[in-house]
Design an enzyme around this catalytic site. Structure first.
Site, mmCIF file in Angstrom:
data_model
loop_
_atom_site.group_PDB
_atom_site.id
_atom_site.type_symbol
_atom_site.label_atom_id
_atom_site.label_comp_id
_atom_site.label_asym_id
_atom_site.label_seq_id
_atom_site.Cartn_x
_atom_site.Cartn_y
_atom_site.Cartn_z
ATOM 1 N N GLY A 181 0.846 -1.192 0.000
ATOM 2 C CA GLY A 181 0.000 0.000 0.000
ATOM 3 C C GLY A 181 0.877 1.237 0.000
ATOM 4 O O GLY A 181 2.089 1.175 0.205
ATOM 5 N N HIS A 203 -1.584 22.176 2.048
ATOM 6 C CA HIS A 203 -2.988 22.484 2.365
ATOM 7 C C HIS A 203 -3.276 23.904 2.835
ATOM 8 O O HIS A 203 -4.374 24.165 3.348
ATOM 9 C CB HIS A 203 -3.554 21.514 3.413
ATOM 10 C CG HIS A 203 -3.388 20.067 3.097
ATOM 11 N ND1 HIS A 203 -3.644 19.549 1.853
ATOM 12 C CD2 HIS A 203 -2.984 19.027 3.863
ATOM 13 C CE1 HIS A 203 -3.412 18.244 1.868
ATOM 14 N NE2 HIS A 203 -2.994 17.904 3.068
ATOM 15 N N GLU A 251 0.728 19.348 -1.340
ATOM 16 C CA GLU A 251 -0.671 19.173 -1.723
ATOM 17 C C GLU A 251 -1.391 20.492 -1.502
ATOM 18 O O GLU A 251 -1.196 21.159 -0.478
ATOM 19 C CB GLU A 251 -1.351 18.081 -0.905
ATOM 20 C CG GLU A 251 -0.983 16.685 -1.343
ATOM 21 C CD GLU A 251 -1.763 15.629 -0.597
ATOM 22 O OE1 GLU A 251 -2.518 15.979 0.334
ATOM 23 O OE2 GLU A 251 -1.625 14.442 -0.932
ATOM 24 N N TYR A 267 -7.431 20.588 0.381
ATOM 25 C CA TYR A 267 -8.520 19.699 -0.029
ATOM 26 C C TYR A 267 -9.876 20.406 -0.005
ATOM 27 O O TYR A 267 -10.751 20.129 -0.816
ATOM 28 C CB TYR A 267 -8.620 18.507 0.942
ATOM 29 C CG TYR A 267 -7.537 17.479 0.877
ATOM 30 C CD1 TYR A 267 -6.503 17.540 -0.055
ATOM 31 C CD2 TYR A 267 -7.552 16.406 1.771
ATOM 32 C CE1 TYR A 267 -5.524 16.567 -0.092
ATOM 33 C CE2 TYR A 267 -6.576 15.432 1.733
ATOM 34 C CZ TYR A 267 -5.559 15.508 0.812
ATOM 35 O OH TYR A 267 -4.599 14.536 0.783
#
Length: 612
Positions: free
Chosen positions: A199, A488, A509, A512
Site C-alpha cells: 500500500g 494544504h 498538496e 482539499y
C-alpha cells in the site's frame, strides 16, 4: 484501488475518501491560556557564560519520565517489553495520531537483540558518538500497522530513527510519509520504504546514512535522500530526488522520475545527544559542509564539537515560557524533553550559536496568539526536532528567524533548522497566518513539514476552522531548503522573496477543502494560488525535484491555474516538476506560469523537465 503492480501513485485520499476518516480522533483539550500580544525578536546581547543555576548544572540530567534509556546490560526481554508497551500506546492511526503522549527510546553504546516498532511521536536514537557505537540486531520498523490503515502508510507521521547500526532480519522496513526522518544510520542490509502490503506511503527523508544493500522505494510516491551512500536504489513513482548521494541513480526525470545532484550545496549533520566514556551526556554539534557527498561520518568521525549537557537548560512540559527565556537569555542552550508545551509567551533565542534540540517530538503550542519562537538575526543557531502546533488564537507565525529587514551575512555560520515541523489544526482548531518566516540571510531549512491539517479531531479542521495563509515565507537572501514539504494552506503554500534561494526537493498538496472557485481566486484574479511562488522582484532562484498535487474533494470543479509561479528572469530556473490530480478531484491547468499540460486523468502526472 489501483493495483500496486501498476506503480501508479495514490495519496492519503483513498484512506479518507473510502472511510470518511472513520471517525474523529479523540479530542485533546488545551491547557488554560494566559497573556496576549506578539513582540519582535530583539537584537542579541553578548551571551554570559552559562551557569549551573540557569542551565542543568549537571552532565547527567533528569530527562523526565518519557525518555527510556537502555543499557546493553539490561535483559533483552525487559527492553523488548518496554518497546512493545510504548508502541501499543502510540500505534493506532485513529486513536493515537493526535495524542499528547510523547516518548524517546535511547540506546547506550553496545549491542542489542531487539525489534522496535515505531509509533507516533516516538524518537529512536543511539547514544554513541558514531552510528557504529550502537548495534541493533533486529529491525527498526514502521509499517501499515493497523487494520484501519487498510495497508496504507500515508499517515505514518511524526517518528524518527537516528545514529545506530541496524543488522536487520530481512530488509529493514521504514514505510513512512511526512515528518519521519531517518538520519545517521548504518543499515547493513536492505531498506524498504513502503508498507509490507505494498500500500502507499507518501513522502520521506533520509540523510547521512549508509545502506549496504538495496533501498527499494516501490509504492513510495516521493522521497528525498541527502549526503548518503547506497548500495543500490530501485523504484520511483512521481518524484525521487537525491543530492550528495553515492550510489544514487542518474537523473532521468520523468522516466524514471529520478533527479540527482552530485553534491549538496550547503548542509550539516544534525546536533545529537550522546553519552561519553565517563557516563556524562553531551550534545555534538556537527560542522557545516559545502558541496557535500556521502555521510559526514564515513571517514570515522563527524567533524564538529561537543557541548556538555551542563550548558543546556533541560526543559520539561511544566516549564513556562518565562522559565525557558530566563535560561536562554543567560547563555544556556535549550533541550526539550518529550511532551506538549502550552506557551503564554514567545520563546526568544537571542544568542549566537544557541542549540535548540528536542527528542520525542516536543510540541510547542502558543495559547495567546503570539509567535511560539523567535530567533534573532545572529550566527549559528541550530534548531532540531521540534513540532510547532498552532493554538486557537491566531498567531502571526509559529517560528520566525531574524527580524524583518535582517541583512547580516551569516554565510560562514548559518542558522539551520532540521526536522522542524508545523501543524495547524488536527489537535485543536489552530490558526496562524504563516507557519515559518525566514528573514535571516543564508539560513538552511533541512527537512521541514508545514501542514494545515486535512483531518484530525472533530471540529479541528475545515476551510474556515484552521486557517493559514502560507506555510513558508522566505524573505532572506541566499536561503537553502533541502527537503521542503508544505501542504494544504489557504493561499500560497510557499512565498520566496529572497534572492539566490535554492530548493532541493519540494512536496506539496493544495488544500482539499476549497468550498468553491470564488473562494479560491488569487490576488491577480487567477484561479487558485500557486503552491510555490517566487517573488516578482527576484532575479536568481533555482529548484530541483518538485511535486504539487490537487485533491479538491469538497468541490471537484475547482481549478488551480498553475502550481509554480515565477518571474521571467534568466537566473530563475526550475528542474523536474510534476503535477497530479489525485482521483481526478479538480485540476491544475499549467505546471509553471503558462507552461506545462493540464493534469491528466487517472491520477497520472503531468511533467516538465526544465524551465525555462
Amino acid at each position: 484501488m489501483t493495483p500496486v503492480s501498476q506503480r501508479r501513485g495514490r495519496r492519503r485520499f483513498p484512506f479518507f475518501a473510502g472511510m470518511a476518516a472513520v471517525a474523529a480522533v479523540t479530542a485533546v483539550a488545551p491547557s488554560a491560556a494566559a497573556m496576549p500580544g506578539a513582540h519582535p525578536a530583539q537584537p542579541a546581547a553578548p551571551a554570559p557564560a552559562p551557569g549551573p543555576q540557569a542551565c542543568a548544572g549537571t552532565d547527567t540530567p533528569d530527562f523526565g519520565p518519557n525518555v527510556r534509556i537502555f543499557d546493553p546490560s539490561m535483559p533483552a526481554q525487559d527492553i523488548q517489553k518496554q518497546l512493545d508497551d510504548d508502541f501499543n500506546n502510540l500505534k493506532d492511526t485513529l486513536a493515537d495520531q493526535m495524542s499528547e503522549d510523547r516518548v524517546a527510546h535511547l540506546f547506550k553504546p553496545g549491542e542489542y537483540t531487539v525489534n522496535d516498532n515505531v509509533g507516533y511521536y516516538t524518537s529512536v536514537a543511539g547514544l554513541g558518538k558514531n552510528p557504529g557505537d550502537v548495534t541493533i540486531n533486529g529491525n527498526i520498523t514502521v509499517d501499515a500497522f493497523n487494520e484501519s490503515d487498510q495497508g496504507n502508510a500515508t499517515q505514518n507521521f511524526w517518528r524518527s530513527a537516528e545514529n545506530m547500526t541496524v543488522k536487520p532480519n530481512g530488509a529493514n522496513r521504514w514505510g513512512v510519509s511526512q515528518a519521519a526522518p531517518m538520519r545517521r544510520m548504518d543499515i547493513q542490509g536492505d531498506l524498504d520504504l513502503y508498507p509490507e502490503s505494498y500500500g502507499w506511503a507518501s513522502g520521506g527523508y533520509l540523510a547521512d546514512t549508509k545502506v549496504s544493500g538495496t533501498t527499494e522505494s516501490s509504492s513510495q510516491q516521493q522521497w528525498y535522500t541527502r549526503d548518503s551512500q547506497l548500495g543500490a536504489w530501485d523504484g520511483g513513482v512521481w518524484n525521487m530526488t537525491f543530492s550528495g548521494v553515492q550510489g544514487a541513480p542518474p537523473t532521468a526525470f520523468p522516466d524514471p522520475p529520478h533527479t540527482t545532484l552530485e553534491s549538496t550545496p550547503v548542509s550539516a549533520d544534525v546536533p545529537y545527544l550522546y553519552v561519553d566514556g565517563e557516563g556524562k551526556y553531551q550534545v555534538f554539534r556537527p560542522d557545516v559542509r559545502t558541496d557535500a557527498t556521502g555521510p559526514s561520518w564515513a571517514g570515522g568521525e563527524t567533524p564538529g564539537k561537543s557541548v556538555p549537557m551542563s550548558q543546556f537548560y533541560v526543559a520539561k512540559p511544566t516549564d513556562t515560557a518565562a522559565d525557558i527565556n530566563a535560561a536562554v537569555a543567560s547563555g544556556c542552550n535549550l533541550f526539550f524533553t518529550p511532551g506538549v508545551y502550552h506557551l503564554d509567551d514567545t520563546i526568544k533565542i537571542t544568542n549566537p550559536d544557541t542549540i535548540v534540540l528536542g527528542i520525542g517530538y516536543p510540541t510547542l503550542m502558543p495559547e495567546t496568539g503570539k509567535t511560539a519562537m523567535e530567533v534573532a538575526d545572529v550566527d549559528g543557531v541550530r534548531i532540531k526536532g521540534v513540532l510547532f502546533d498552532a493554538g486557537t488564537q491566531n498567531s502571526p507565525s509559529l517560528l520566525t528567524v531574524g527580524e524583518e529587514g535582517a541583512s547580516a551575512d551569516h554565510s560562514q555560520n548559518p542558522t539551520i533548522m532540521q526536522d522542524v515541523f508545523f501543524r495547524l489544526g488536527g489537535t485543536v482548531a489552530g490558526k496562524a497566518t504563516n507557519s515559518l518566516v525566514v528573514n535571516s540571510k543564508n539560513a538552511v531549512m533541512d527537512h521541514i513539514w508545514a501542514w494545515r491539517a486535512d483531518h484530525g479531531n472533530e471540529g479541528s479542521f475545515g476551510w474556515d476552522v484552521n486557517p493559514g495563509d502560507t506555510g513558508v515565507l522566505v524573505n532572506g537572501d541566499d536561503v537553502t531548503a533541502t527537503g521542503l514539504f508544505v501542504e494544504h494552506y489557504n493561499k500560497y503554500q510557499v512565498i520566496w522573496n529572497g534572492n539566490n534561494g535554492k530548493t532541493i526537493f519540494f512536496q506539496n498538496e493544495m488544500p482539499y477543502d476549497v468550498p468553491d472557485q470564488a473562494a479560491y481566486m488569487n490576488d491577480k484574479g487567477q484561479e487558485g494560488w500557486a503552491a510555490y511562488k517566487v517573488g516578482d522582484q527576484v532575479t536568481d532562484h533555482e529548484a530541483w525535484g518538485l511535486g504539487s498535487y490537487c485533491f479538491f474533494n469538497v468541490n471537484p470543479e475547482v481549478k488551480n491555474d498553475h502550481a509554480f509561479e515565477v518571474p521571467a528572469a534568466p537566473g530563475v530556473k526550475f528542474h523536474s516538476m510534476a503535477t497530479v490530480s489525485l482521483n481526478e478531484k479538480g485540476s491544475i491547468t499549467h505546471i509553471i506560469n503558462d507552461k506545462g499540460d493540464v493534469t491528466p486523468p487517472e491520477t497520472t502526472p503531468s511533467n516538465l523537465a526544465n524551465f525555462p
